[in-house]
Design an enzyme around this catalytic site. Structure first.
Site, PDB file in Angstrom:
ATOM      1  N   LYS A 142     -35.478   0.167  15.832  1.00  0.00           N
ATOM      2  CA  LYS A 142     -34.991  -0.426  17.088  1.00  0.00           C
ATOM      3  C   LYS A 142     -33.608  -1.027  16.904  1.00  0.00           C
ATOM      4  CE  LYS A 142     -35.942  -4.571  17.810  1.00  0.00           C
ATOM      5  NZ  LYS A 142     -35.351  -5.915  17.541  1.00  0.00           N
ATOM      6  N   LYS A 165     -25.359  -9.726  14.123  1.00  0.00           N
ATOM      7  CA  LYS A 165     -26.594  -9.177  13.543  1.00  0.00           C
ATOM      8  C   LYS A 165     -26.526  -7.659  13.448  1.00  0.00           C
ATOM      9  CE  LYS A 165     -30.738  -9.099  11.850  1.00  0.00           C
ATOM     10  NZ  LYS A 165     -31.944  -9.608  12.498  1.00  0.00           N
ATOM     11  N   THR A 201     -33.754  -9.971  17.478  1.00  0.00           N
ATOM     12  CA  THR A 201     -32.611  -9.064  17.386  1.00  0.00           C
ATOM     13  C   THR A 201     -32.708  -8.100  18.561  1.00  0.00           C
ATOM     14  OG1 THR A 201     -32.521  -9.221  14.986  1.00  0.00           O
ATOM     15  CG2 THR A 201     -31.456  -7.308  16.000  1.00  0.00           C
TER      16      THR A 201
END
Length: 286
Positions: free
Chosen positions: A237, A169, A94
């Protein structure tokens, strides 16, 4: 002739995904910065290489799932230093949509193909081969990778050109952020009210509040198991990427901002390697 498969990144998710590929296709070239993580796969018959570059040299299809955007960049810069013509690269990390577009363009100029294919489903989905895989790239490249995706995942969707997987995502992580704070606050409340938490989970799961996070993380919370299905530091993150992308589109997502701040506090408290459901403890401390 069977394609030679490469796999780079053997963390919580990657090692299970790599195991499934090796079991099915009987050939796998692997690399991880920590060789100890690769030992079980080596014992199963995988071939260890000392660098991502060597994996790329000796593979036709290479899957990557590493930590941060800087790791993605470093790995792909290394692999692009060899002849990659005709090879297919699939990044399942990701990461930033813009970075994936940059990598896809650079690989295309060298005659290689690229798919961004981040996943959802946590450690359980990785072990059981039931991940949701969100693909961005050319249809023929997704078709080429499909037999591998079907080993690792249950739901595979081609969502558009390179970068589309990452944008999807981000939508997933925004949804998860809201679900997780709701789950944890709900159980903190139920505990304070003196309720049996497993009974509460069983009851709520059968109604409108039922969801994957409640079913999978609720029992872990009750049992005090905060080992990571997905680490806090990686979720921070992801949320930062989602916030940055939102701002580029002129969006202000206040719920996402709130949850990101809570998780950032956890990371500052030294809890970055815990599972995201450890937010339950953080909320209980407030």
């Amino acid at each position: 002739m069977e394609e030679r498969i490469g796999f780079i990144g053997l963390g919580v998710m990657g090692r299970s995904m790599a195991h499934l590929l090796l079991a099915k296709f009987k050939n796998l070239n692997i690399y991880s910065r920590t060789k100890e993580k690769a030992l079980p796969l080596i014992e199963e018959g995988a071939t260890w290489y000392a660098s991502a570059k060597e994996v790329a040299e000796n593979s036709d299809v290479v899957f990557t799932i590493v930590g941060y955007p800087k790791d993605v960049r470093e790995v792909y810069e290394s692999m692009m230093s060899v002849d990659v013509k005709g090879k297919l690269f699939v990044d399942m990390t990701t990461t930033e949509p813009s970075l994936e577009k940059e990598i896809g363009k650079a690989l295309g100029e060298k005659g290689a193909s690229f798919i961004d294919a981040p996943v959802s489903g946590g450690d359980k989905g990785a072990r059981e081969g039931t991940l949701s895989i969100m693909c961005g790239g050319e249809k023929e490249d997704v078709d080429r990778a499909m037999k591998y995706f079907l080993v690792m995942g249950k739901t595979i969707e081609h969502l558009g050109p390179v970068g589309s997987g990452q944008h999807t995502k981000m939508a997933n992580q925004i949804l998860i952020s809201g679900t997780m704070i709701g789950l944890c606050e709900s159980l903190v409340y139920a505990k304070k009210a003196g309720l049996d938490l497993m009974q509460v989970i069983s009851t709520l799961s059968k109604g409108a509040a039922g969801c994957w996070s409640l079913d999978n993380y609720g029992p872990r919370i009750v049992n005090g198991d905060f080992n990571p299905g997905f680490m806090v530091k990686h979720f921070v993150k992801d949320m930062k990427i989602a916030i940055d992308e939102s701002r580029k589109m002129g969006l202000c997502l206040k719920g996402l901002d709130l949850v990101e701040r809570l998780y950032e506090e956890m990371e500052k408290e030294g809890e970055g390697n815990l599972g995201t459901h450890a937010l339950y403890n953080a909320i209980g401390r407030l």
